[in-house]
Design an enzyme around this catalytic site. Sequence first.
Site, PDB file in Angstrom:
ATOM      1  N   ASN A  11       0.861  -1.189   0.000  1.00 46.02           N
ATOM      2  CA  ASN A  11       0.000   0.000   0.000  1.00 46.02           C
ATOM      3  C   ASN A  11       0.896   1.237   0.000  1.00 46.02           C
ATOM      4  O   ASN A  11       1.451   1.608   1.028  1.00 46.02           O
ATOM      5  CB  ASN A  11      -0.889  -0.027   1.263  1.00 46.02           C
ATOM      6  CG  ASN A  11      -1.697   1.250   1.422  1.00 46.02           C
ATOM      7  OD1 ASN A  11      -1.821   2.047   0.482  1.00 46.02           O
ATOM      8  ND2 ASN A  11      -2.243   1.452   2.610  1.00 46.02           N
ATOM      9  N   LYS A  13       0.040   4.253  -0.342  1.00 43.90           N
ATOM     10  CA  LYS A  13      -0.629   5.474   0.155  1.00 43.90           C
ATOM     11  C   LYS A  13      -0.386   6.617  -0.836  1.00 43.90           C
ATOM     12  O   LYS A  13      -0.342   6.375  -2.043  1.00 43.90           O
ATOM     13  CB  LYS A  13      -0.159   5.803   1.577  1.00 43.90           C
ATOM     14  CG  LYS A  13      -0.248   4.582   2.497  1.00 43.90           C
ATOM     15  CD  LYS A  13      -0.060   4.880   3.948  1.00 43.90           C
ATOM     16  CE  LYS A  13      -0.157   3.575   4.723  1.00 43.90           C
ATOM     17  NZ  LYS A  13      -0.190   3.772   6.155  1.00 43.90           N
ATOM     18  N   HIS A  98      -9.723   1.631   5.124  1.00 44.41           N
ATOM     19  CA  HIS A  98      -8.442   1.848   5.806  1.00 44.41           C
ATOM     20  C   HIS A  98      -8.659   2.871   6.920  1.00 44.41           C
ATOM     21  O   HIS A  98      -9.420   3.827   6.756  1.00 44.41           O
ATOM     22  CB  HIS A  98      -7.396   2.349   4.805  1.00 44.41           C
ATOM     23  CG  HIS A  98      -6.010   2.337   5.375  1.00 44.41           C
ATOM     24  ND1 HIS A  98      -5.586   3.299   6.268  1.00 44.41           N
ATOM     25  CD2 HIS A  98      -4.985   1.475   5.219  1.00 44.41           C
ATOM     26  CE1 HIS A  98      -4.342   3.019   6.620  1.00 44.41           C
ATOM     27  NE2 HIS A  98      -3.957   1.922   6.002  1.00 44.41           N
ATOM     28  N   GLU A 100      -6.973   5.273   7.933  1.00 50.07           N
ATOM     29  CA  GLU A 100      -6.699   6.676   7.579  1.00 50.07           C
ATOM     30  C   GLU A 100      -7.918   7.302   6.911  1.00 50.07           C
ATOM     31  O   GLU A 100      -8.148   8.509   7.032  1.00 50.07           O
ATOM     32  CB  GLU A 100      -5.458   6.740   6.672  1.00 50.07           C
ATOM     33  CG  GLU A 100      -4.188   6.504   7.480  1.00 50.07           C
ATOM     34  CD  GLU A 100      -3.015   5.964   6.693  1.00 50.07           C
ATOM     35  OE1 GLU A 100      -3.029   6.011   5.453  1.00 50.07           O
ATOM     36  OE2 GLU A 100      -2.071   5.461   7.339  1.00 50.07           O
ATOM     37  N   GLU A 166      -5.747  -4.395  10.930  1.00 46.81           N
ATOM     38  CA  GLU A 166      -4.742  -3.341  11.087  1.00 46.81           C
ATOM     39  C   GLU A 166      -5.042  -2.532  12.353  1.00 46.81           C
ATOM     40  O   GLU A 166      -5.862  -1.596  12.304  1.00 46.81           O
ATOM     41  CB  GLU A 166      -4.770  -2.397   9.881  1.00 46.81           C
ATOM     42  CG  GLU A 166      -4.420  -3.056   8.575  1.00 46.81           C
ATOM     43  CD  GLU A 166      -3.788  -2.060   7.604  1.00 46.81           C
ATOM     44  OE1 GLU A 166      -2.707  -2.367   7.080  1.00 46.81           O
ATOM     45  OE2 GLU A 166      -4.350  -0.966   7.403  1.00 46.81           O
ATOM     46  N   GLY A 172       2.301   2.685  10.868  1.00 45.01           N
ATOM     47  CA  GLY A 172       3.324   3.722  10.713  1.00 45.01           C
ATOM     48  C   GLY A 172       4.047   4.090  11.991  1.00 45.01           C
ATOM     49  O   GLY A 172       4.748   5.097  12.050  1.00 45.01           O
ATOM     50  N   SER A 204       3.028  -1.685  10.615  1.00 48.95           N
ATOM     51  CA  SER A 204       4.468  -1.770  10.907  1.00 48.95           C
ATOM     52  C   SER A 204       5.073  -3.132  10.571  1.00 48.95           C
ATOM     53  O   SER A 204       5.960  -3.616  11.282  1.00 48.95           O
ATOM     54  CB  SER A 204       4.750  -1.395  12.368  1.00 48.95           C
ATOM     55  OG  SER A 204       4.420  -0.032  12.577  1.00 48.95           O
TER      56      SER A 204
HETATM   57  P1  PGA Z   1       2.570   0.659   7.755  1.00 49.71           P
HETATM   58  O1  PGA Z   1       1.106   0.864   7.102  1.00 49.71           O
HETATM   59  O2  PGA Z   1       3.088  -0.656   7.228  1.00 49.71           O
HETATM   60  O3  PGA Z   1       3.356   1.830   7.293  1.00 49.71           O
HETATM   61  O4  PGA Z   1       2.368   0.607   9.224  1.00 49.71           O
HETATM   62  C1  PGA Z   1       0.234  -0.218   6.902  1.00 49.71           C
HETATM   63  C2  PGA Z   1      -1.057   0.297   6.310  1.00 49.71           C
HETATM   64  O5  PGA Z   1      -1.467   1.410   6.628  1.00 49.71           O
HETATM   65  O6  PGA Z   1      -1.686  -0.397   5.488  1.00 49.71           O
END
Ligand code: PGA
Length: 247
Positions: A11, A13, A98, A100, A166, A172, A204
């Site tokens: 992903n 982003k 997601h 976010e 998640e 992150g 992460s």
């Molecule tokens: P990350 O993000 O691996 O940077 O923690 C995972 C995600 O948001 O899908």
Amino acid sequence: MVVERTWLVANWKMHGTRARAGEYARQFGEALAATPAVQGVFCPPSLYIDAAKAALPGTSPLALGAQDCHKQGDGAFTGEISARMLADVGAGYVILGHSERRQHCNETCLDVVEKAQAALAAGLTPILCVGEREAEYEAGQTQAVLGRQLEALRGLEVGRYLIAYEPVWAIGTGRTPRVDEIAAAHAQVKSTLGSTVSVLYGGSVKPNNIREILAQPQVNGALIGGASLEIESMLAMLVLAAQHEGL
Ligand code: PGA
């Protein structure tokens, strides 16, 4: 039909360029061709999907995905992109719900279900994200939060979507739940939605922890953000995922 393999979903982003997306897809696709037990999906920003597609041979095992779609097939929705348009430029998957987007775009469970229905109608496989926030984790509410989020998804046809667990506080941050907590959350997803549902872990995931995460019996793959941006790191995780499959 969702095939049982170890999934690695990148992903990106809101990162990258058109040129980098094409080159990344080419390298990721070539490496995947040598590791058939791993199913790879690359989710760049939507407007780079066609560049990634163009960089792949027609026989490439690498699938492409988007990071969101609109719930309507088409219409007067300025700035939005429909699932049909994503399929038209070569996407086979779409990440939905997601955290976010749940946080910053106020997406609700109902929005996620409606988007999933639009994605399925367009022939896309939704990757549906669930997970608790930090305060909920600290308060021991993970199971209750997941229960509510999963309940909303029960009407969707099993076998036509993937779930990504998640934890919001792990995205992150470099922090991850203990592996027994990951296993418990994945077991809850499977007992609620069906044992055949593929459940990915996200939050992460990196080359130095993917092995122990994939070793959990209920974990069917990983959804990777930050550590997916560099092709070297992604290919290192691909090797580890293939070793996990015993190939
Ligand atoms: P990350 O993000 O691996 O940077 O923690 C995972 C995600 O948001 O899908």
